[in-house]
Scaffold this motif. Structure first.
Motif, PDB file in Angstrom:
ATOM      1  N   ILE A   8     -13.272  52.364  36.564  1.00 19.58           N
ATOM      2  CA  ILE A   8     -12.264  51.666  35.766  1.00 19.58           C
ATOM      3  C   ILE A   8     -12.842  50.340  35.289  1.00 19.58           C
ATOM      4  O   ILE A   8     -13.837  49.851  35.832  1.00 19.58           O
ATOM      5  CB  ILE A   8     -10.966  51.401  36.572  1.00 19.58           C
ATOM      6  CG1 ILE A   8     -11.253  50.491  37.781  1.00 19.58           C
ATOM      7  CG2 ILE A   8     -10.314  52.691  37.001  1.00 19.58           C
ATOM      8  CD1 ILE A   8     -10.002  49.970  38.478  1.00 19.58           C
ATOM      9  N   GLU A   9     -12.205  49.745  34.285  1.00 15.55           N
ATOM     10  CA  GLU A   9     -12.583  48.400  33.865  1.00 15.55           C
ATOM     11  C   GLU A   9     -11.622  47.444  34.548  1.00 15.55           C
ATOM     12  O   GLU A   9     -10.400  47.606  34.487  1.00 15.55           O
ATOM     13  CB  GLU A   9     -12.496  48.251  32.349  1.00 15.55           C
ATOM     14  CG  GLU A   9     -13.076  46.935  31.896  1.00 15.55           C
ATOM     15  CD  GLU A   9     -13.265  46.853  30.394  1.00 15.55           C
ATOM     16  OE1 GLU A   9     -13.264  45.732  29.880  1.00 15.55           O
ATOM     17  OE2 GLU A   9     -13.399  47.915  29.759  1.00 15.55           O
ATOM     18  N   ASN A  10     -12.187  46.448  35.201  1.00 19.78           N
ATOM     19  CA  ASN A  10     -11.367  45.534  35.991  1.00 19.78           C
ATOM     20  C   ASN A  10     -11.993  44.153  35.974  1.00 19.78           C
ATOM     21  O   ASN A  10     -13.214  44.005  35.887  1.00 19.78           O
ATOM     22  CB  ASN A  10     -11.270  46.056  37.436  1.00 19.78           C
ATOM     23  CG  ASN A  10     -10.250  45.299  38.250  1.00 19.78           C
ATOM     24  OD1 ASN A  10      -9.128  45.106  37.814  1.00 19.78           O
ATOM     25  ND2 ASN A  10     -10.639  44.866  39.436  1.00 19.78           N
ATOM     26  N   GLY A  11     -11.152  43.135  36.086  1.00 23.49           N
ATOM     27  CA  GLY A  11     -11.644  41.774  36.240  1.00 23.49           C
ATOM     28  C   GLY A  11     -12.108  41.564  37.670  1.00 23.49           C
ATOM     29  O   GLY A  11     -11.428  41.969  38.609  1.00 23.49           O
ATOM     30  N   ILE A  12     -13.264  40.948  37.838  1.00 28.60           N
ATOM     31  CA  ILE A  12     -13.816  40.792  39.192  1.00 28.60           C
ATOM     32  C   ILE A  12     -13.898  39.342  39.654  1.00 28.60           C
ATOM     33  O   ILE A  12     -14.463  39.056  40.706  1.00 28.60           O
ATOM     34  CB  ILE A  12     -15.208  41.453  39.304  1.00 28.60           C
ATOM     35  CG1 ILE A  12     -16.204  40.811  38.345  1.00 28.60           C
ATOM     36  CG2 ILE A  12     -15.110  42.954  39.117  1.00 28.60           C
ATOM     37  CD1 ILE A  12     -17.635  41.181  38.618  1.00 28.60           C
TER      38      ILE A  12
ATOM     39  N   LEU B 157     -14.019  37.862  33.767  1.00 29.69           N
ATOM     40  CA  LEU B 157     -15.156  38.738  34.059  1.00 29.69           C
ATOM     41  C   LEU B 157     -14.706  40.193  34.156  1.00 29.69           C
ATOM     42  O   LEU B 157     -14.435  40.683  35.244  1.00 29.69           O
ATOM     43  CB  LEU B 157     -15.819  38.321  35.369  1.00 29.69           C
ATOM     44  CG  LEU B 157     -16.453  36.944  35.426  1.00 29.69           C
ATOM     45  CD1 LEU B 157     -16.845  36.595  36.846  1.00 29.69           C
ATOM     46  CD2 LEU B 157     -17.663  36.886  34.521  1.00 29.69           C
ATOM     47  N   LYS B 158     -14.647  40.876  33.050  1.00 30.79           N
ATOM     48  CA  LYS B 158     -14.246  42.291  33.080  1.00 30.79           C
ATOM     49  C   LYS B 158     -15.503  43.157  33.057  1.00 30.79           C
ATOM     50  O   LYS B 158     -16.358  43.007  32.194  1.00 30.79           O
ATOM     51  CB  LYS B 158     -13.365  42.630  31.888  1.00 30.79           C
ATOM     52  CG  LYS B 158     -11.948  42.158  32.062  1.00 30.79           C
ATOM     53  CD  LYS B 158     -11.020  42.908  31.146  1.00 30.79           C
ATOM     54  CE  LYS B 158      -9.621  42.562  31.567  1.00 30.79           C
ATOM     55  NZ  LYS B 158      -8.718  43.626  31.457  1.00 30.79           N
ATOM     56  N   VAL B 159     -15.581  44.048  34.035  1.00 25.74           N
ATOM     57  CA  VAL B 159     -16.709  44.985  34.114  1.00 25.74           C
ATOM     58  C   VAL B 159     -16.189  46.328  34.606  1.00 25.74           C
ATOM     59  O   VAL B 159     -15.089  46.430  35.137  1.00 25.74           O
ATOM     60  CB  VAL B 159     -17.826  44.479  35.059  1.00 25.74           C
ATOM     61  CG1 VAL B 159     -18.462  43.213  34.551  1.00 25.74           C
ATOM     62  CG2 VAL B 159     -17.302  44.271  36.452  1.00 25.74           C
ATOM     63  N   LYS B 160     -17.011  47.349  34.435  1.00 26.17           N
ATOM     64  CA  LYS B 160     -16.656  48.658  34.959  1.00 26.17           C
ATOM     65  C   LYS B 160     -17.055  48.710  36.429  1.00 26.17           C
ATOM     66  O   LYS B 160     -18.164  48.347  36.791  1.00 26.17           O
ATOM     67  CB  LYS B 160     -17.355  49.760  34.163  1.00 26.17           C
ATOM     68  CG  LYS B 160     -16.813  49.878  32.764  1.00 26.17           C
ATOM     69  CD  LYS B 160     -17.380  51.054  32.040  1.00 26.17           C
ATOM     70  CE  LYS B 160     -16.725  51.120  30.673  1.00 26.17           C
ATOM     71  NZ  LYS B 160     -16.961  52.356  30.003  1.00 26.17           N
TER      72      LYS B 160
END
Length: 157
Positions: free
Chosen positions: A63-67, A39-42
């Protein structure tokens, strides 16, 4: 017994669903690390690039990060809070006393365990201890409270 801080009893099932699914997902993620983040989102990051040192740190950055990991942590936290702080079907003075005693016992026990781990676990491995320690007060409270309720029911029969 009137307690303003407790949620209605009907939320307890939802809390158990969140808590158990979070624990199971967390254990699976810990034992079987994912190669890619599903699940990568900004997201808004308050601090970024901490490994570069304090001079290279950036604040309040998108940033774009996995949540996925964060969602698992939130499920455990909110599920545990809902379980621990939802009313029982019969909420009386004895239940209130069990709840308070369990909460005090859980905090004392948690910090005794943490103190022992501070003595025997070092370096980066201690970071794992701190991650688990986010949940142990809630876990100890839930286990102790439900154990005392079950013990009390068996003595009444």
């Amino acid at each position: 017994m009137h307690t303003n801080y407790l949620l209605p009893n009907k939320y307890k099932v939802f809390g158990w669903i969140l808590f158990v699914s979070g624990i199971v997902s967390g254990v699976l993620t810990y034992l079987i690390p994912l190669e890619t983040e599903p699940l990568k989102v900004k997201v808004l990051s308050l601090f970024d690039n901490f490994s570069g040192g304090p001079n290279e740190m950036e604040y309040f950055k998108i940033i774009e990060n996995g949540i996925a990991f964060e969602l698992i942590l939130l499920a455990i936290i909110f599920g545990g809070l809902i379980i621990g702080f939802s009313k029982e079907k019969v909420e009386d003075e004895f239940t209130y006393k069990l709840r308070n005693d369990s909460l005090v016992w859980a905090i004392i026990f948690n910090y005794l365990v943490l103190a022992a781990l501070v003595i025997f676990i070092y370096k980066y491995t201690f970071m794992h201890v701190l991650v688990f320690n986010m949940f142990t007060p809630l876990l100890f409270f839930i286990v102790r409270f439900n154990f005392l309720k079950l013990k009390n029911r068996s003595h009444e029969e």
